[in-house]
Write a protein that holds these residues in place. Structure first.
Motif, PDB file in Angstrom:
ATOM      1  N   ARG A 169       0.820  -1.221   0.000  1.00 17.03           N
ATOM      2  CA  ARG A 169       0.000   0.000   0.000  1.00 17.03           C
ATOM      3  C   ARG A 169       0.848   1.264   0.000  1.00 17.03           C
ATOM      4  O   ARG A 169       0.570   2.187  -0.778  1.00 17.03           O
ATOM      5  CB  ARG A 169      -0.970  -0.004   1.179  1.00 17.03           C
ATOM      6  N   PRO A 170       1.893   1.378   0.827  1.00 20.95           N
ATOM      7  CA  PRO A 170       2.729   2.586   0.759  1.00 20.95           C
ATOM      8  C   PRO A 170       3.390   2.786  -0.613  1.00 20.95           C
ATOM      9  O   PRO A 170       3.505   3.925  -1.090  1.00 20.95           O
ATOM     10  CB  PRO A 170       3.789   2.353   1.841  1.00 20.95           C
ATOM     11  N   GLN A 171       3.792   1.687  -1.269  1.00 20.15           N
ATOM     12  CA  GLN A 171       4.401   1.814  -2.597  1.00 20.15           C
ATOM     13  C   GLN A 171       3.389   2.341  -3.609  1.00 20.15           C
ATOM     14  O   GLN A 171       3.704   3.230  -4.404  1.00 20.15           O
ATOM     15  CB  GLN A 171       4.939   0.457  -3.070  1.00 20.15           C
ATOM     16  N   VAL A 172       2.184   1.777  -3.596  1.00 16.71           N
ATOM     17  CA  VAL A 172       1.153   2.210  -4.544  1.00 16.71           C
ATOM     18  C   VAL A 172       0.742   3.650  -4.250  1.00 16.71           C
ATOM     19  O   VAL A 172       0.535   4.450  -5.174  1.00 16.71           O
ATOM     20  CB  VAL A 172      -0.062   1.250  -4.522  1.00 16.71           C
ATOM     21  N   THR A 173       0.637   4.009  -2.977  1.00 12.21           N
ATOM     22  CA  THR A 173       0.287   5.378  -2.599  1.00 12.21           C
ATOM     23  C   THR A 173       1.322   6.360  -3.142  1.00 12.21           C
ATOM     24  O   THR A 173       0.971   7.416  -3.672  1.00 12.21           O
ATOM     25  CB  THR A 173       0.173   5.508  -1.068  1.00 12.21           C
ATOM     26  N   GLN A 174       2.583   6.010  -3.037  1.00  8.63           N
ATOM     27  CA  GLN A 174       3.657   6.866  -3.558  1.00  8.63           C
ATOM     28  C   GLN A 174       3.563   6.991  -5.084  1.00  8.63           C
ATOM     29  O   GLN A 174       3.719   8.075  -5.627  1.00  8.63           O
ATOM     30  CB  GLN A 174       5.028   6.304  -3.154  1.00  8.63           C
ATOM     31  N   THR A 175       3.273   5.889  -5.763  1.00  7.43           N
ATOM     32  CA  THR A 175       3.125   5.916  -7.221  1.00  7.43           C
ATOM     33  C   THR A 175       1.967   6.819  -7.630  1.00  7.43           C
ATOM     34  O   THR A 175       2.089   7.624  -8.566  1.00  7.43           O
ATOM     35  CB  THR A 175       2.890   4.488  -7.758  1.00  7.43           C
TER      36      THR A 175
ATOM     37  N   TYR B   1      -4.537   3.217 -12.720  1.00  9.42           N
ATOM     38  CA  TYR B   1      -4.268   1.872 -12.211  1.00  9.42           C
ATOM     39  C   TYR B   1      -3.966   1.910 -10.716  1.00  9.42           C
ATOM     40  O   TYR B   1      -4.419   1.048  -9.958  1.00  9.42           O
ATOM     41  CB  TYR B   1      -3.097   1.225 -12.957  1.00  9.42           C
ATOM     42  N   GLY B   2      -3.206   2.911 -10.283  1.00  9.85           N
ATOM     43  CA  GLY B   2      -2.844   3.027  -8.869  1.00  9.85           C
ATOM     44  C   GLY B   2      -4.063   3.191  -7.973  1.00  9.85           C
ATOM     45  O   GLY B   2      -4.169   2.556  -6.921  1.00  9.85           O
ATOM     46  N   LYS B   3      -5.010   4.032  -8.394  1.00  8.48           N
ATOM     47  CA  LYS B   3      -6.229   4.224  -7.601  1.00  8.48           C
ATOM     48  C   LYS B   3      -7.048   2.933  -7.545  1.00  8.48           C
ATOM     49  O   LYS B   3      -7.589   2.569  -6.499  1.00  8.48           O
ATOM     50  CB  LYS B   3      -7.081   5.356  -8.194  1.00  8.48           C
TER      51      LYS B   3
END
Length: 169
Positions: A35-41, A59-61
């Motif tokens: 989750r932190p990686q996707v949030t950063q992306t 895609y990230g959302k």
């Protein structure tokens, strides 16, 4: 046409210690790592401007919604599960957590462990206690005959061994 789907029938609330560890590790991986990686992306993609054509953002959302949904499910499910970490006193019968060897009418032998619905994986020999085969096996002894209704018709099996603990193989 509506998007309503009736609630899924809840599986049994039992799980092995190994299954609980796997679910807790999945929850930790999703919440602390993915989750932190996707949030950063998503944050970086949002800074690039037009979000309607930004694949990383879209895609990230979507992935964040999937992660959050799975985290909610795992958190609730782990709270309601009962970890079965003791073997039954009668080890001559099939109960939750047992390794069972069965033989079909053609002499083909299969080995399964009766586990909870959250950890079943037939390819690795883990059979959900809610499955028709497991339901037929529960409470039986070695040399008992069981009958299971399969899509191809009625199947007969014979219990050849019952083992508790680690895999007998």
């Amino acid at each position: 046409m509506s998007r309503y789907r009736p609630p899924r029938q809840r599986g049994s609330r039992y799980i092995t210690p190994e299954g609980e560890r796997a679910l807790r590790e999945e929850l930790r991986q999703l919440w602390k790592v993915e989750r932190p990686q996707v949030t950063q992306t998503v944050h970086e993609a949002a800074k690039n401007g037009d979000r309607s054509e930004n694949g990383d953002y879209i895609y990230g959302k979507k992935r964040l919604r999937e992660i959050d949904s799975r985290v909610r499910f795992l958190s609730k499910r782990l709270d309601e599960l009962t970890v079965v970490d003791e073997f039954p006193s009668d080890r001559e019968r099939v109960f939750f957590g047992a390794w069972v060897s069965i033989e079909d009418e053609d002499g083909n032998e299969s080995h399964y462990r009766i586990v909870g619905p959250d950890e079943f994986d037939v390819s690795s020999g883990k059979l959900s206690m809610d499955s028709p085969l497991a339901k037929a096996l529960l409470g039986k002894r070695v040399d008992d005959e069981i009958s299971v209704t399969a899509p191809t018709g009625e199947k007969l099996y014979y219990i050849t061994a019952i083992h508790y603990g680690h895999s007998p193989r």
